[in-house]
Design an enzyme around this catalytic site. Structure first.
Site, PDB file in Angstrom:
ATOM      1  N   ILE A 150      33.839  51.042  38.494  1.00 56.13           N
ATOM      2  CA  ILE A 150      33.504  49.884  38.791  1.00 56.13           C
ATOM      3  C   ILE A 150      34.555  49.023  39.185  1.00 56.13           C
ATOM      4  CG2 ILE A 150      31.949  48.268  38.239  1.00 56.13           C
ATOM      5  CD1 ILE A 150      30.801  49.764  36.193  1.00 56.13           C
ATOM      6  N   PRO A 151      35.361  49.262  40.190  1.00 56.65           N
ATOM      7  CA  PRO A 151      36.305  48.042  40.822  1.00 56.65           C
ATOM      8  C   PRO A 151      35.496  46.689  40.949  1.00 56.65           C
ATOM      9  CG  PRO A 151      35.574  49.645  42.504  1.00 56.65           C
ATOM     10  CD  PRO A 151      34.979  50.082  41.355  1.00 56.65           C
ATOM     11  N   HIS A 152      36.299  45.839  40.622  1.00 55.25           N
ATOM     12  CA  HIS A 152      35.949  44.624  40.818  1.00 55.25           C
ATOM     13  C   HIS A 152      36.904  43.606  41.175  1.00 55.25           C
ATOM     14  CE1 HIS A 152      36.118  45.496  36.517  1.00 55.25           C
ATOM     15  NE2 HIS A 152      36.604  44.445  36.667  1.00 55.25           N
ATOM     16  N   ALA A 153      36.669  42.532  42.098  1.00 50.07           N
ATOM     17  CA  ALA A 153      37.651  41.710  42.609  1.00 50.07           C
ATOM     18  C   ALA A 153      37.023  40.102  42.504  1.00 50.07           C
ATOM     19  CB  ALA A 153      37.695  41.875  44.092  1.00 50.07           C
ATOM     20  N   ILE A 188      32.351  45.274  42.952  1.00 50.32           N
ATOM     21  CA  ILE A 188      31.681  44.032  42.589  1.00 50.32           C
ATOM     22  C   ILE A 188      32.750  42.924  43.196  1.00 50.32           C
ATOM     23  CG2 ILE A 188      30.714  42.191  41.279  1.00 50.32           C
ATOM     24  CD1 ILE A 188      30.572  44.735  39.285  1.00 50.32           C
TER      25      ILE A 188
END
Length: 242
Positions: A150-153, A188
């Site tokens: 779940i990579p998120h920025a 995300i």
């Protein structure tokens, strides 16, 4: 040993008592300040937690405002509540879903998903989203194990929260906690202003869904982006509707 004169003894006792009194007063003052600081910290933490729980649950954010209005305060716009509490379904659509990607490199998958986000108009700077996501990976991997990442920025290059999904049959090396490749990747992006609530709400809702074997099986077998959305719709909904 020479005897200490009575007057000197009395003076010494008085000095000692004064010193003790000063020390006691200093300690009491320090304790009061510490307690006051602790109380302020607890109050702030409680308020933050209440905002996060409200956002995550989908409960109308204006509940407190409504109570204030009943007590004579002026109602605000949120007091009426939300007709449609938001879920992750508000941040993803078939434009941000790609099935069976060939990319075997983590960074390439992140770039691909950022490109899909930009196509929705919710991301104004694709490269900034990629940089933010990769910088987050430097802090700690977002590969949580069981084939999930779940990579998120967090960046103002996203004008509002947006969610993208990629499925990899062969798997992507994500430096996951269990060292297994990632097959289901949800990315995300949220603006800086939404990092404290929207970010956590999306993560919480998504994590709850991914904990369900039936949901993972559904998106693993999905033939189209519409199938992925249907699987999400079956598992992700506001608490008020459960």
């Amino acid at each position: 040993m020479p005897a200490i004169p009575a007057d000197a003894s009395t003076a010494l006792v008085i000095v000692v008592l004064v010193v003790v009194l000063v020390v006691v007063l200093f300690i009491a003052r320090w304790v009061r300040k510490s307690r006051s600081a602790d109380d302020e910290g607890v109050a702030a933490t409680t308020a933050d937690a209440r905002e996060i729980v409200t956002a995550d649950s989908g409960e109308p954010a204006g509940a407190a405002g409504a109570a204030g209005a009943a007590a004579g305060g002026a109602p605000d716009a949120a007091a009426a509540g939300e007709v449609h509490p938001k879920t992750v379904l508000d941040y993803i659509d078939d434009r941000t879903i790609v099935l069976d990607v060939d990319d075997a490199d983590r960074d390439a998958v992140i770039r691909r998903l950022a490109r899909l986000m930009a196509a929705t108009g919710r991301v104004v700077d694709e490269d900034a989203v990629v940089r933010a996501a990769l910088e987050r990976e430097l802090i700690s991997t977002t590969g949580i194990g069981d084939g999930i990442a779940i990579p998120h920025a967090t960046t103002d290059a996203a004008t509002c929260p947006v969610l993208a999904f990629a499925r990899s049959r062969n798997g992507v090396d994500w430096n996951s906690l269990d060292e297994a490749p990632a097959h289901l990747i949800f990315m995300i992006a949220v603006p800086e202003s939404g990092a404290g609530t929207e970010h956590l709400r999306v993560l919480a809702q998504l994590s709850r869904s991914l904990m369900k074997p039936s949901f993972r099986a559904s998106i693993e077998m999905a033939a189209t982006p519409a199938d992925v959305l249907a699987a999400l719709a079956a598992t992700v909904r506001p608490i008020s509707e459960r």
